[in-house]
Scaffold this motif. Structure first.
Motif, PDB file in Angstrom:
ATOM      1  N   LEU A  61       0.761  -1.361   0.255  1.00  0.00           N
ATOM      2  CA  LEU A  61      -0.082   0.371   0.194  1.00  0.00           C
ATOM      3  C   LEU A  61       0.697   0.827   0.342  1.00  0.00           C
ATOM      4  CD1 LEU A  61      -3.161   0.455   0.465  1.00  0.00           C
ATOM      5  CD2 LEU A  61      -2.399   1.122   2.515  1.00  0.00           C
ATOM      6  N   PRO A  62       0.470   2.103  -1.345  1.00  0.00           N
ATOM      7  CA  PRO A  62       0.879   3.358  -0.801  1.00  0.00           C
ATOM      8  C   PRO A  62       1.136   4.293   0.054  1.00  0.00           C
ATOM      9  CG  PRO A  62      -0.049   2.687  -2.670  1.00  0.00           C
ATOM     10  CD  PRO A  62      -0.539   2.303  -1.760  1.00  0.00           C
ATOM     11  N   ASP A  63       2.430   4.849   0.636  1.00  0.00           N
ATOM     12  CA  ASP A  63       2.284   5.832   1.633  1.00  0.00           C
ATOM     13  C   ASP A  63       1.112   6.463   1.449  1.00  0.00           C
ATOM     14  OD1 ASP A  63       4.267   6.594   4.307  1.00  0.00           O
ATOM     15  OD2 ASP A  63       3.180   8.542   3.408  1.00  0.00           O
ATOM     16  N   ALA A  64       0.807   6.850   3.003  1.00  0.00           N
ATOM     17  CA  ALA A  64       0.296   7.719   3.087  1.00  0.00           C
ATOM     18  C   ALA A  64      -0.205   9.750   2.678  1.00  0.00           C
ATOM     19  CB  ALA A  64      -0.923   8.542   4.616  1.00  0.00           C
ATOM     20  N   SER A  65       0.928   9.522   2.319  1.00  0.00           N
ATOM     21  CA  SER A  65       1.460  11.373   1.448  1.00  0.00           C
ATOM     22  C   SER A  65       1.236  11.104   0.110  1.00  0.00           C
ATOM     23  CB  SER A  65       2.569  11.403   2.485  1.00  0.00           C
ATOM     24  OG  SER A  65       3.449  10.846   1.492  1.00  0.00           O
ATOM     25  N   ALA A  66       1.210   9.646  -0.822  1.00  0.00           N
ATOM     26  CA  ALA A  66       0.987   9.464  -1.706  1.00  0.00           C
ATOM     27  C   ALA A  66      -0.555  10.108  -2.934  1.00  0.00           C
ATOM     28  CB  ALA A  66       2.047   8.303  -2.227  1.00  0.00           C
ATOM     29  N   TRP A  67      -1.332   9.588  -1.184  1.00  0.00           N
ATOM     30  CA  TRP A  67      -2.759   9.186  -2.101  1.00  0.00           C
ATOM     31  C   TRP A  67      -3.380  10.847  -2.971  1.00  0.00           C
ATOM     32  CZ3 TRP A  67      -4.974   4.718  -3.312  1.00  0.00           C
ATOM     33  CH2 TRP A  67      -4.252   4.056  -2.276  1.00  0.00           C
ATOM     34  N   PRO A  68      -2.999  11.951  -2.337  1.00  0.00           N
ATOM     35  CA  PRO A  68      -3.116  13.475  -2.995  1.00  0.00           C
ATOM     36  C   PRO A  68      -2.920  12.910  -5.009  1.00  0.00           C
ATOM     37  CG  PRO A  68      -2.460  13.709  -0.312  1.00  0.00           C
ATOM     38  CD  PRO A  68      -2.477  12.411  -1.026  1.00  0.00           C
ATOM     39  N   PHE A  69      -1.538  12.436  -4.791  1.00  0.00           N
ATOM     40  CA  PHE A  69      -1.245  12.704  -5.705  1.00  0.00           C
ATOM     41  C   PHE A  69      -1.433  11.362  -6.515  1.00  0.00           C
ATOM     42  CE2 PHE A  69       2.457  14.212  -3.278  1.00  0.00           C
ATOM     43  CZ  PHE A  69       2.803  15.345  -3.488  1.00  0.00           C
ATOM     44  N   ILE A  70      -1.990   9.909  -6.082  1.00  0.00           N
ATOM     45  CA  ILE A  70      -2.354   9.214  -7.113  1.00  0.00           C
ATOM     46  C   ILE A  70      -4.321   9.838  -7.350  1.00  0.00           C
ATOM     47  CG2 ILE A  70      -3.622   6.919  -6.635  1.00  0.00           C
ATOM     48  CD1 ILE A  70      -1.390   6.004  -4.629  1.00  0.00           C
ATOM     49  N   ALA A  71      -4.677  10.171  -6.585  1.00  0.00           N
ATOM     50  CA  ALA A  71      -5.624  11.326  -6.554  1.00  0.00           C
ATOM     51  C   ALA A  71      -5.871  12.101  -7.865  1.00  0.00           C
ATOM     52  CB  ALA A  71      -6.526  12.046  -5.980  1.00  0.00           C
ATOM     53  N   ALA A  72      -4.453  12.856  -7.393  1.00  0.00           N
ATOM     54  CA  ALA A  72      -4.409  14.103  -9.037  1.00  0.00           C
ATOM     55  C   ALA A  72      -4.618  13.673 -10.006  1.00  0.00           C
ATOM     56  CB  ALA A  72      -3.412  15.260  -8.509  1.00  0.00           C
ATOM     57  N   SER A  73      -3.767  12.541  -9.955  1.00  0.00           N
ATOM     58  CA  SER A  73      -2.929  12.372 -11.059  1.00  0.00           C
ATOM     59  C   SER A  73      -3.808  11.434 -12.254  1.00  0.00           C
ATOM     60  CB  SER A  73      -2.034  11.542 -10.627  1.00  0.00           C
ATOM     61  OG  SER A  73      -1.200  10.690 -12.374  1.00  0.00           O
ATOM     62  N   ALA A  74      -4.811  10.905 -11.264  1.00  0.00           N
ATOM     63  CA  ALA A  74      -5.963   9.602 -11.670  1.00  0.00           C
ATOM     64  C   ALA A  74      -7.168  10.483 -12.783  1.00  0.00           C
ATOM     65  CB  ALA A  74      -6.586   9.068 -10.987  1.00  0.00           C
ATOM     66  N   ALA A  75      -7.057  12.105 -11.966  1.00  0.00           N
ATOM     67  CA  ALA A  75      -8.355  12.486 -13.260  1.00  0.00           C
ATOM     68  C   ALA A  75      -7.625  13.348 -14.258  1.00  0.00           C
ATOM     69  CB  ALA A  75      -8.044  13.913 -11.904  1.00  0.00           C
TER      70      ALA A  75
END
Length: 290
Positions: A61-75
């Motif tokens: 599971l990616p580190d919690a700090s990476a999730w905003p980047f994952i959401a932004a990149s998906a969009a």
């Protein structure tokens, strides 16, 4: 902001990115060859979703700090696919693919230098500039676009802006994640369903019958796209973003060859000269990053 150190394996980065460029040009050619572009990109998204759904079960599971980047990149990647779909609807593969891809390296170089603390050396900057010059030559080999081509041009440039945007987001996000494989798996699980769901809403029950003739081609394109971008993100965790973005866009050289050999589009001396310019830029970048 201090420059981020590159982990071990940086020496393989150029070769990995060039392999990704080959795969990227190939999957784009497959997508362009599908007449119903919405169906084609929905199948590509379906491939993303299926592979990612399995991959998240076996990756960290990616580190919690990476999730905003994952959401932004998906969009951003969903917007990229919509714009790329529209680009291929409106114009020729051989001209608009170079414009879409060629917009990205310069934007990435500027943002990486100004905002991320990854300045290029003078020689590295020269390499990026030479590659961009070659890409512009490929894009304009058929002459300046006329007024009727402006919507296609706008879609292609918008596609390039999206490419630069998600390249920067993923280049930073993967270094926060602690896991390249986990970052990619969750990114594609978030992004993958967007176009298939949109296609279901727009086409309804007819979508299944419409997709059958393109099933193998669309799913293959999706798999190639996954591998291609996986290689790029692996490289982004080890190299500087501007160099990777420039090397990645050598897919335009391969696309020019595909356009000539598969789609019977003219190659000509201008396209050959522009391709040689791109290769010269790669050589300059290689010398700048031994």
């Amino acid at each position: 902001m201090a420059a981020l150190p590159a982990p071990a394996g940086a020496g393989a980065v150029p070769y990995v990115v060039l392999a990704a460029a080959v795969l990227h040009a190939t999957w784009n050619a497959l997508a362009h060859a599908i007449k119903d572009k919405l169906v084609g990109f929905a199948l590509i998204g379906l491939a993303f979703t299926g592979v990612a759904a399995v991959a998240v079960c076996f990756t960290p599971l990616p580190d919690a700090s990476a999730w905003p980047f994952i959401a932004a990149s998906a969009a951003l990647q969903a917007a990229y696919q919509v714009l790329l779909l529209q680009t291929y609807r409106l114009g020729d593969f051989g001209q608009l693919y170079p414009i879409a891809r060629g917009t990205s390296p310069l934007l990435v170089a500027v943002i990486a230098t100004l905002a991320l603390g990854q300045p290029l050396s003078a020689q590295g900057a020269a390499g990026v500039a030479v590659i961009c010059l070659g890409l512009a030559g490929l894009a304009l080999a058929d002459g300046l676009p006329g007024r009727a081509q402006l919507p296609a041009l706008a879609a292609a440039v918008g596609t390039g802006v999206m490419i630069a945007s998600y390249t920067i987001v993923d280049g930073v996000g993967v270094r926060h994640s602690g896991t390249v494989s986990g970052y990619l798996a969750w990114l594609y699980l978030c992004q993958g369903p967007i176009l298939p769901l949109a296609a279901c809403v727009l086409r309804g029950r007819a979508l299944v019958a419409q997709a059958k003739p393109y099933l193998a081609r669309g799913l293959t394109g999706g798999m190639l796209s996954l591998v291609a971008y996986g290689l790029v993100v692996w490289a982004q965790a080890r190299g500087d973003l501007a160099t990777i973005a420039a090397l990645r866009e050598t897919s335009i050289v391969i696309a020019a060859a595909i356009g000539a050999l598969v789609f019977r589009e003219p190659l000509g001396h201008q396209r050959i000269g522009a391709s040689a310019t791109v290769l010269a830029g790669i050589a300059v970048l290689e010398l700048a990053h031994p």
